[in-house]
Structure formats: structure tokens, C-alpha cells
Design an enzyme around this catalytic site. Structure first.
Site, PDB file in Angstrom:
ATOM      1  CG  ASP A  23      25.502 -29.445 -12.692  1.00 26.76           C
ATOM      2  OD1 ASP A  23      25.913 -28.108 -13.283  1.00 26.76           O
ATOM      3  OD2 ASP A  23      24.908 -29.447 -11.969  1.00 26.76           O
ATOM      4  CG  ASP A  25      25.805 -24.597  -8.224  1.00 30.13           C
ATOM      5  OD1 ASP A  25      26.232 -24.594  -7.164  1.00 30.13           O
ATOM      6  OD2 ASP A  25      26.046 -23.776  -9.035  1.00 30.13           O
ATOM      7  CG  ASP A 179      21.196 -31.190 -10.632  1.00 28.19           C
ATOM      8  OD1 ASP A 179      20.631 -30.536  -9.440  1.00 28.19           O
ATOM      9  OD2 ASP A 179      21.962 -30.503 -11.476  1.00 28.19           O
TER      10      ASP A 179
END
Length: 204
Positions: A23, A25, A179
Site C-alpha cells: 500500500d 499512504d 495499514d
């Protein structure tokens, strides 16, 4: 702003790791505050207040999808495409203070040239590319998939399965760094191993 303690050091990903998926961000790059500012700007202009902790549940989701959910939950009638464009344009113009998340970057540098690596993001390509270029890490990745590409969203396991096919790696041999709950769930449903950077790498 998120911090990483690094208490656990490098996690052993196993000898059968043949591809890494990241991922962007909140995983490779600490952009949380920049996203909050962009959302606040859009919401203030349109006369609505949305708590930050409400937005947290949508990590990994495209902005358009988030606005559709806001319309449903807050009884608003915003144009999802219009507000998503405004938010992403503001973010693009205010990306100067983004920081690399070094415990994750260490995996990128360690595995570079050894296995294919890719990025799958809920952000638009223009912003994801600019973010990675700003930190000089775009060059490490073989494939970049973003919310505005012709590709399933990260809310679907198929997004990760398609990426594995593009990298020519079996799903069970892929490790995903994430996240967001949405991305973590989809990656696991795709049969991939997941490093939850919020806990596995000591983010507080």
C-alpha cells in the site's frame, strides 16, 4: 501522525516469498495529516464536519467511495466525482511534508532486484506517483495500480489476485504490506500473507 517504534526489527518473510505488494499512504509514506487537511478543506468549503476517526475506517478506499458513504451516513447529496477531484487536487498541491515510513522502506530496499514489487493504492495515480517520486522510491517498483486505473478497487480480493498475475507470482507466495482494514481483509481473502504495519512493525 503515526510513529514506528521499530522494536521488532525486520520480520522474516520466509523463503517462499516471491513477490511483495505495498500500500502507499500510511504504509510506504506517512501522508495521514496531508489527507486530513485535504478532507477538511473540502468539507469546510461544502459546509459539513466529518470527524477524523470516521475517515480512519476508510483507509485504502478511493475518495469517490468515501464520499458516497458520507452521503449515506450524513444524509448529504454531494457529487462524488466533483468532491473527490477537489480533495485529490488539494492533496496534490500540499504534499511537501510527506515522510517515508522507514521500517517499511527497509523491506523495499532489501528485496529490490530479488523479487518483483508493486504498489496498489486507493489514491489516484497522479498523487501516488508524485508522492513516491518526492521520496525517490518510485524506481523500486515494477507495477503501480491506483484507484483511477481500470482495475478492481482494493475492497475486492480480485484486485490483489490480478496484481499477482501481473507479477507472475502465486498468491500464496505474495506478502502484502498494509495499514488499512479493507486492504488487509482483501489481501487475506486472496490467500496472501499480510504484514499489518500498524502492529507488526510497531506503529503506535
Amino acid at each position: 501522525m503515526h510513529e514506528y517504534s521499530g522494536e521488532g526489527g525486520m520480520i522474516d518473510l520466509g523463503v517462499n516469498t516471491e513477490g511483495l505488494i505495498f500500500d502507499c499512504d500510511g504504509t510506504l509514506v506517512d501522508t495521514l495529516e496531508a489527507h486530513y487537511l485535504a478532507w477538511d478543506n473540502v468539507f469546510n468549503k461544502n459546509g459539513i464536519t466529518v470527524p477524523e476517526n470516521y475517515l480512519d475506517q476508510f483507509n485504502s478506499c478511493p475518495s469517490r467511495m468515501i464520499i458516497e458513504k458520507i452521503n449515506s451516513d450524513f444524509d448529504t447529496n454531494f457529487d462524488p466525482d466533483k468532491l473527490a477531484f477537489e480533495k485529490e487536487e488539494y492533496l496534490n498541491s500540499n504534499m511537501g511534508n510527506v515522510r517515508p515510513i522507514e521500517p517499511v522502506i527497509s523491506y523495499v530496499k532489501d528485496y529490490y532486484g530479488k523479487v518483483p514489487m508493486s504498489v496498489i493504492s486507493g489514491g489516484v495515480r497522479k498523487n501516488v506517483t508524485k508522492c513516491l517520486e518526492t521520496l525517490d522510491i518510485l524506481r523500486y517498483f515494477d507495477i503501480l495500480i491506483c484507484a483511477d486505473d481500470d482495475h478492481p478497487y482494493k475492497t475486492e480480493p480480485e484486485s490483489f489476485l490480478r496484481l499477482a498475475r501481473m507479477m507472475e507470482v502465486k498468491p500464496e507466495c505474495c506478502v502484502v504490506f498494509e495499514d488499512g482494514d479493507v486492504g488487509i481483509k482483501s489481501a487475506r481473502l486472496a490467500g496472501m500473507r499480510v504484514v499489518d504495519v500498524r502492529t507488526d512493525l510497531g506503529r503506535s
